[in-house]
Design an enzyme around this catalytic site. Structure first.
Site, PDB file in Angstrom:
ATOM      1  N   GLY A 177       0.814  -1.217   0.000  1.00  0.00           N
ATOM      2  CA  GLY A 177       0.000   0.000   0.000  1.00  0.00           C
ATOM      3  C   GLY A 177       0.838   1.253   0.000  1.00  0.00           C
ATOM      4  O   GLY A 177       0.702   2.104   0.893  1.00  0.00           O
ATOM      5  N   GLY A 179       0.748   3.964  -1.674  1.00  0.00           N
ATOM      6  CA  GLY A 179       0.009   5.221  -1.655  1.00  0.00           C
ATOM      7  C   GLY A 179      -0.371   5.644  -0.256  1.00  0.00           C
ATOM      8  O   GLY A 179      -0.494   6.838   0.052  1.00  0.00           O
ATOM      9  N   ASP A 180      -0.552   4.658   0.623  1.00  0.00           N
ATOM     10  CA  ASP A 180      -0.858   4.929   2.027  1.00  0.00           C
ATOM     11  C   ASP A 180       0.406   5.155   2.845  1.00  0.00           C
ATOM     12  O   ASP A 180       0.516   6.130   3.592  1.00  0.00           O
ATOM     13  CB  ASP A 180      -1.628   3.748   2.628  1.00  0.00           C
ATOM     14  CG  ASP A 180      -3.025   3.623   2.070  1.00  0.00           C
ATOM     15  OD1 ASP A 180      -3.810   4.562   2.231  1.00  0.00           O
ATOM     16  OD2 ASP A 180      -3.341   2.576   1.483  1.00  0.00           O
ATOM     17  N   THR A 181       1.360   4.245   2.739  1.00  0.00           N
ATOM     18  CA  THR A 181       2.535   4.329   3.607  1.00  0.00           C
ATOM     19  C   THR A 181       3.427   5.509   3.274  1.00  0.00           C
ATOM     20  O   THR A 181       4.005   6.126   4.171  1.00  0.00           O
ATOM     21  CB  THR A 181       3.340   3.016   3.549  1.00  0.00           C
ATOM     22  OG1 THR A 181       3.630   2.682   2.184  1.00  0.00           O
ATOM     23  CG2 THR A 181       2.547   1.871   4.168  1.00  0.00           C
ATOM     24  N   SER A 183       2.411   8.403   2.063  1.00  0.00           N
ATOM     25  CA  SER A 183       1.758   9.585   2.629  1.00  0.00           C
ATOM     26  C   SER A 183       1.860   9.580   4.149  1.00  0.00           C
ATOM     27  O   SER A 183       1.983  10.642   4.780  1.00  0.00           O
ATOM     28  CB  SER A 183       0.298   9.669   2.180  1.00  0.00           C
ATOM     29  OG  SER A 183      -0.411   8.493   2.476  1.00  0.00           O
TER      30      SER A 183
END
Length: 409
Positions: A177, A179-181, A183
């Site tokens: 992930g 895109g999550d980590t 950010s």
């Protein structure tokens, strides 16, 4: 020189109103380095609790592996923020907090009367961090501000998917992930930066992080090629334009990653593989020529690499040519590097008798090292403890538990 295993952020209190991955990953980084992170969950808990993987003997299906991986070192209090008393409890917590991290959709907490403008009146030194797909008003109001987003959305719009994969017809997201980590990483950096400013000035601020912006910030090839050349970068497989050999090559028992684009590296690679004649071949004489002819060069190298196994090449290249086998999970767990760096620490896992490994702390500090101290919390595991610290008596807590304002494990 003795080290302090309590971490460099000891003494800071962070309220964690996050769910899923981006927000929890941010606050976990702060917890790993000593901050007291209080995870404020709704009565039904963070929905990530229900996400696997689960072990076959696991008796607790409300505490999955993904939740464990991004919520360690935290305490959990469960509040019904849809009620006035639940909101009052949060506001009391805010009075003594240094920071707050949330990743609700834009406007959700404002509608509850818990937005930054309200909270900063209660605590002017509060650092308020939000992580959203397309950010909030502070950093510039995006036309997509109210759009929901997941990891793949951020990777697609931020530029990564357009350059990842073997060709433009088959775009591929980066595994995990990111895109999550990513950010979450930027949000943790922004939070710590704002906390340092608040320590020096007594003034908190709003830290606005967008998932899509975070991916774009790491899309240097996309930005530089269009900015300088007016060209949109295309997928180049596992390589980087201009560098060869750089990417993956076939070996006797699979595939390896290799990077030997500069003359000294390339010459050593040729000598070790037993093909010194490639060093003096006209079309491979310098870095530019090697890139121009990189497909042909890879084919030539593979004539020799397929004669050896990954292990043989590890012994041959190790410490000489930048190289690695393509590791699986099993390979990672068996490699002594990750053991030496304590990158797979064990924690207890509710519902099963066997401890489980979680990703370790990559930032190693000599005086104030971070530490994986405790597993992720059960829902409301510390509700009573945290409220007692605020001066609430047990009778008051019991009444709110009975009325559905609080939940305690």
């Amino acid at each position: 020189m003795e080290s302090n295993h309590q971490g460099s952020l000891k003494g800071l209190r962070i309220l964690d109103l996050t769910h899923a991955l981006a927000g929890p990953f941010c606050s976990q980084m702060l917890a790993d380095h000593g901050a007291d992170v209080i995870k404020v969950e709704p009565l039904e808990g963070d929905f990530f609790r229900k996400m696997g993987p689960f072990r076959a003997d696991d008796q607790d299906k409300f505490f999955g592996g993904l939740f464990q991986s991004c919520n360690r070192n935290k305490r959990s209090i469960s509040l019904n923020l849809k009620t006035e008393l639940g909101r009052e409890a949060l506001l009391e917590l805010v009075k003594n907090a240094d920071g707050l991290v949330e990743n609700y959709r834009a406007g959700v907490l404002e509608k509850m009367g818990l937005g930054y403008e309200v909270l900063k009146e209660i605590n002017p030194r509060l650092v308020y961090t939000s992580i959203r797909g397309f950010g909030d008003r502070v950093g510039g109001e995006s036309p997509y501000k109210n759009w929901p987003a997941f990891d793949i959305v951020a990777q697609a719009m931020g530029g990564w998917m357009g350059v990842t994969g073997m060709d433009a017809d088959h775009p591929v997201k980066v595994g995990g992930g990111a895109g999550d980590t990513v950010s979450g990483l930027f949000a943790a950096f922004g939070t710590v930066s704002a906390l340092l400013h608040a320590k020096n000035t007594g003034l908190g601020q709003y830290v606005d992080v967008a998932m899509t912006d975070s991916i774009l910030a790491l899309s240097e090839i996309v930005v530089s090629q269009f900015s300088y050349l007016g060209v949109s970068a295309k997928p180049v497989g596992n390589g980087i334009p201009g560098l060869a050999p750089f990417g993956t090559i076939k070996v006797k028992d699979g595939v390896i990653a290799i990077a030997a684009p500069h003359d000294p590296q390339f010459h050593l690679l040729c000598d070790l593989l037993g093909c010194p004649e490639l060093k003096t071949e006209a079309k491979y004489l310098n870095e530019g020529l090697r890139w121009t002819n990189h497909l042909e060069l890879n084919a030539e190298i593979e004539k020799y690499s397929v004669l050896k196994t990954k292990l043989e090449l590890k012994e041959l290249f190790g410490g000489r040519v930048p190289f690695s086998p393509i590791y699986t999970g099993e390979d990672i767990f068996n490699d002594e590097h990750f053991a030496a760096r304590n990158m797979l620490p064990l924690v207890d896992h509710p519902g099963t008798a066997t401890p489980t490994a979680v990703p370790g702390i990559p930032v190693k500090m000599s005086l104030t090292p971070g530490e994986v101290r405790v597993r992720a919390p059960k829902l409301g595991e510390h509700t009573r403890e945290i409220l007692n610290e605020m001066g609430w008596d047990n009778q008051r807590i019991a009444q709110l538990l009975e009325s559905g304002i609080l939940y305690a494990a």
